[in-house]
Design a protein around this motif. Structure first.
Motif, short mmCIF file in Angstrom:
data_model
loop_
_atom_site.label_atom_id
_atom_site.label_comp_id
_atom_site.label_asym_id
_atom_site.label_seq_id
_atom_site.Cartn_x
_atom_site.Cartn_y
_atom_site.Cartn_z
N UNK A 56 0.85 -1.19 0.00
CA UNK A 56 0.00 0.00 0.00
C UNK A 56 0.89 1.25 0.00
N UNK A 57 0.72 2.11 -0.99
CA UNK A 57 1.62 3.25 -1.20
C UNK A 57 1.47 4.39 -0.22
N UNK A 58 0.30 4.51 0.41
CA UNK A 58 0.05 5.65 1.27
C UNK A 58 -0.56 6.83 0.54
N UNK A 59 -0.90 6.63 -0.74
CA UNK A 59 -1.51 7.69 -1.54
C UNK A 59 -2.96 7.37 -1.93
N UNK A 60 -3.35 6.13 -1.80
CA UNK A 60 -4.67 5.70 -2.28
C UNK A 60 -5.73 5.90 -1.20
N UNK A 61 -6.88 6.47 -1.58
CA UNK A 61 -7.95 6.65 -0.60
C UNK A 61 -8.80 5.38 -0.47
N UNK A 62 -9.40 5.21 0.72
CA UNK A 62 -10.33 4.10 0.91
C UNK A 62 -11.72 4.53 0.42
N UNK A 63 -12.74 3.71 0.65
CA UNK A 63 -14.08 4.02 0.16
C UNK A 63 -14.68 5.26 0.82
N UNK A 64 -14.12 5.70 1.97
CA UNK A 64 -14.60 6.91 2.66
C UNK A 64 -13.76 8.14 2.33
N UNK A 65 -12.79 8.00 1.43
CA UNK A 65 -11.96 9.12 1.02
C UNK A 65 -10.74 9.35 1.89
N UNK A 66 -10.57 8.56 2.95
CA UNK A 66 -9.37 8.70 3.80
C UNK A 66 -8.21 7.96 3.14
N UNK A 67 -7.04 8.56 3.21
CA UNK A 67 -5.85 7.94 2.62
C UNK A 67 -5.43 6.75 3.46
N UNK A 68 -5.25 5.61 2.80
CA UNK A 68 -4.78 4.40 3.49
C UNK A 68 -3.32 4.58 3.89
N UNK A 69 -2.94 4.16 5.08
CA UNK A 69 -1.54 4.35 5.51
C UNK A 69 -0.58 3.51 4.67
N UNK A 70 0.60 4.05 4.48
CA UNK A 70 1.64 3.34 3.72
C UNK A 70 2.02 2.05 4.44
N UNK A 71 2.18 0.98 3.66
CA UNK A 71 2.61 -0.32 4.18
C UNK A 71 3.31 -1.05 3.04
N UNK A 72 4.62 -0.87 2.94
CA UNK A 72 5.35 -1.49 1.85
C UNK A 72 6.54 -2.30 2.38
N UNK A 73 7.01 -3.20 1.55
CA UNK A 73 8.28 -3.88 1.80
C UNK A 73 9.36 -2.91 1.32
N UNK A 74 10.32 -2.61 2.17
CA UNK A 74 11.32 -1.60 1.83
C UNK A 74 12.70 -2.18 1.51
N UNK A 75 12.94 -3.42 1.92
CA UNK A 75 14.30 -3.98 1.73
C UNK A 75 14.23 -5.49 1.58
N UNK A 76 15.07 -5.99 0.69
CA UNK A 76 15.27 -7.42 0.52
C UNK A 76 16.77 -7.68 0.66
N UNK A 77 17.13 -8.66 1.46
CA UNK A 77 18.54 -9.04 1.62
C UNK A 77 18.66 -10.54 1.44
N UNK A 78 19.72 -10.95 0.77
CA UNK A 78 19.98 -12.37 0.55
C UNK A 78 21.40 -12.69 0.98
N UNK A 79 21.53 -13.69 1.83
CA UNK A 79 22.86 -14.15 2.24
C UNK A 79 23.01 -15.61 1.88
N UNK A 80 24.25 -16.00 1.63
CA UNK A 80 24.59 -17.40 1.39
C UNK A 80 25.62 -17.77 2.44
N UNK A 81 25.22 -18.63 3.35
CA UNK A 81 26.06 -19.01 4.49
C UNK A 81 26.58 -17.79 5.25
N UNK A 82 25.70 -16.81 5.45
CA UNK A 82 26.04 -15.63 6.24
C UNK A 82 26.69 -14.49 5.47
N UNK A 83 27.11 -14.72 4.24
CA UNK A 83 27.74 -13.66 3.43
C UNK A 83 26.68 -13.00 2.55
N UNK A 84 26.59 -11.68 2.59
CA UNK A 84 25.64 -10.95 1.77
C UNK A 84 25.98 -11.14 0.29
#
Length: 106
Positions: free
Chosen positions: A29-57
């Motif tokens: 949810x971007x935080x820019x879209x309104x709900x059915x009552x016109x209120x903006x829905x709060x932002x809720x996004x995934x901000x980071x992805x990290x991948x490690x192989x045996x502890x090494x990034x």
């Protein structure tokens, strides 16, 4: 807990790149879209992805509101030996989820 999928080949060749494909079920949810009552829905996004192989990034990415719901990310990794691939998704509201998958090197 969000549903995640991680796909790696059943086995990989030592030192050769292989593709990791991952997705997570998340509304992004971007935080820019309104709900059915016109209120903006709060932002809720995934901000980071990290991948490690045996502890090494081995890969990381910052994600932004323009990313679609249920983000899908594919990237290349090299492995010199068998080990554990760990992917961590982090986001707003303290969201964090980690999943692991085994990588078998021939």
């Amino acid at each position: 807990m969000a549903r995640t999928l991680i796909h790696v080949p059943p086995s990989v060749r030592r030192g050769e790149p292989f593709e990791v494909r991952t997705t997570i079920a998340h509304p992004m949810e971007t935080g820019y879209r309104p709900d059915e009552n016109g209120r903006v829905l709060p932002r809720d996004i995934v901000t980071r992805l990290q991948c490690t192989l045996d502890g090494a990034l081995v890969f990381s990415a910052d994600l932004y509101p323009a990313i679609a719901a249920n983000p899908y990310v594919a990237f290349q990794v090299r492995a010199e030996r068998s080990g554990e691939l760990r992917i961590t998704w982090e986001g707003d509201k303290g969201f964090a989820q980690t999943e692991t998958v085994a990588v078998r090197v021939e």
